[in-house]
Design a protein around this motif. Structure first.
Motif, PDB file in Angstrom:
ATOM      1  N   ARG A  44     -16.578  18.801  47.255  1.00  0.00           N
ATOM      2  CA  ARG A  44     -15.935  19.639  48.277  1.00  0.00           C
ATOM      3  C   ARG A  44     -14.861  18.854  49.016  1.00  0.00           C
ATOM      4  O   ARG A  44     -13.760  19.353  49.260  1.00  0.00           O
ATOM      5  CB  ARG A  44     -16.985  20.167  49.273  1.00  0.00           C
ATOM      6  N   HIS A  45     -15.166  17.609  49.374  1.00  0.00           N
ATOM      7  CA  HIS A  45     -14.195  16.777  50.080  1.00  0.00           C
ATOM      8  C   HIS A  45     -12.965  16.521  49.213  1.00  0.00           C
ATOM      9  O   HIS A  45     -11.828  16.608  49.687  1.00  0.00           O
ATOM     10  CB  HIS A  45     -14.832  15.450  50.494  1.00  0.00           C
ATOM     11  N   ILE A  46     -13.208  16.190  47.948  1.00  0.00           N
ATOM     12  CA  ILE A  46     -12.097  15.929  47.035  1.00  0.00           C
ATOM     13  C   ILE A  46     -11.252  17.184  46.847  1.00  0.00           C
ATOM     14  O   ILE A  46     -10.013  17.131  46.836  1.00  0.00           O
ATOM     15  CB  ILE A  46     -12.624  15.423  45.677  1.00  0.00           C
ATOM     16  N   HIS A  47     -11.903  18.329  46.723  1.00  0.00           N
ATOM     17  CA  HIS A  47     -11.199  19.599  46.545  1.00  0.00           C
ATOM     18  C   HIS A  47     -10.301  19.895  47.745  1.00  0.00           C
ATOM     19  O   HIS A  47      -9.145  20.299  47.577  1.00  0.00           O
ATOM     20  CB  HIS A  47     -12.216  20.723  46.360  1.00  0.00           C
ATOM     21  N   ILE A  48     -10.815  19.693  48.948  1.00  0.00           N
ATOM     22  CA  ILE A  48     -10.019  19.948  50.152  1.00  0.00           C
ATOM     23  C   ILE A  48      -8.862  18.961  50.247  1.00  0.00           C
ATOM     24  O   ILE A  48      -7.734  19.330  50.585  1.00  0.00           O
ATOM     25  CB  ILE A  48     -10.898  19.879  51.417  1.00  0.00           C
ATOM     26  N   LEU A  49      -9.125  17.710  49.943  1.00  0.00           N
ATOM     27  CA  LEU A  49      -8.088  16.678  50.043  1.00  0.00           C
ATOM     28  C   LEU A  49      -6.948  16.891  49.057  1.00  0.00           C
ATOM     29  O   LEU A  49      -5.767  16.717  49.410  1.00  0.00           O
ATOM     30  CB  LEU A  49      -8.697  15.295  49.824  1.00  0.00           C
ATOM     31  N   TYR A  50      -7.289  17.278  47.812  1.00  0.00           N
ATOM     32  CA  TYR A  50      -6.292  17.223  46.746  1.00  0.00           C
ATOM     33  C   TYR A  50      -5.993  18.528  46.025  1.00  0.00           C
ATOM     34  O   TYR A  50      -4.950  18.621  45.363  1.00  0.00           O
ATOM     35  CB  TYR A  50      -6.737  16.202  45.681  1.00  0.00           C
ATOM     36  N   ARG A  51      -6.853  19.548  46.120  1.00  0.00           N
ATOM     37  CA  ARG A  51      -6.684  20.696  45.237  1.00  0.00           C
ATOM     38  C   ARG A  51      -6.519  22.052  45.917  1.00  0.00           C
ATOM     39  O   ARG A  51      -5.876  22.940  45.375  1.00  0.00           O
ATOM     40  CB  ARG A  51      -7.904  20.798  44.288  1.00  0.00           C
TER      41      ARG A  51
END
Length: 210
Positions: A44-51
């Motif tokens: 979820r964190h990666i998705h918000i940061l990058y996608r």
């Protein structure tokens, strides 16, 4: 406060894993359940940061982390004044030793201060691509050197139209600025998209005031 919340969260998860184990579920299965939850949080964190294209989601993510150096900068772009952002950039730059990160913040600080010489000096220390080429092309745009504004090394899709938008901004060409700013925003995702939206909003205001 975030450390306390995370600590409590992990304690609850571990307690749940233990409870499942005591209820007859094998420990390996219980720990696997815990690992899946942690993996989901990381994703979820990666998705918000990058996608993500959900800027409301990004906004909440940034506001919740505004005390952290990286997010303090993003928060200031969205909610601070020009003076606030300059101060934050200087403060954040002082916290990093890695040259590309440190001088990228100093580069942006110099741009806001309209100090082209300081921007050029900072750019000399940005050694990682594509940020090295981006800073060089951005300076070329500000100086009107259109032949030097383009590069195949600008591998992030939002970068080239952002350079073109900077040139249009320098020329006070609102129509071209809006066209390239829109292209840059459309090509970006996550926190980068969020930062571009708010940066271009301020640049558009600058053109309208000129």
């Amino acid at each position: 406060m975030r450390i306390v919340k995370l600590t409590l969260f992990y304690i609850v998860i571990m307690a749940l894993a233990m409870a499942l184990s005591l209820a007859g579920v094998r420990m390996s299965v219980a720990l696997g359940f815990f690992a899946l939850i942690v993996a989901a949080m990381i994703y979820r964190h990666i998705h918000i940061l990058y996608r993500t294209n959900n800027m409301q989601q990004v906004d909440k993510f940034v506001r919740d982390r505004q005390k952290q150096p990286f997010f303090a900068h993003i928060y200031a772009i969205a909610y601070g004044t020009r003076a606030d952002l300059i101060n934050v950039l200087g403060d954040v730059a002082s916290k990093y030793k890695q040259p590309t990160i440190k001088y990228n913040y100093l580069f942006n600080k110099a741009l806001l201060e309209e100090n082209l010489e300081a921007a050029k000096e900072a750019a000399k220390h940005i050694v990682k691509e594509p940020f090295k080429t981006y800073s060089a092309c951005y300076i070329a745009a500000l100086e009107g050197r259109t032949a030097d504004m383009h590069s195949d090394k600008l591998t992030q899709m939002w970068m080239q139209p952002a350079i073109e938008a900077a040139y249009a901004h320098q020329q006070k060409d609102k129509r071209e600025f809006e066209r390239f700013a829109s292209s840059s925003i459309d090509a970006a995702r996550g926190v980068q998209k969020y930062a571009l939206i708010h940066t271009f909003e301020q640049m558009k205001t600058d053109i309208e005031k000129s």
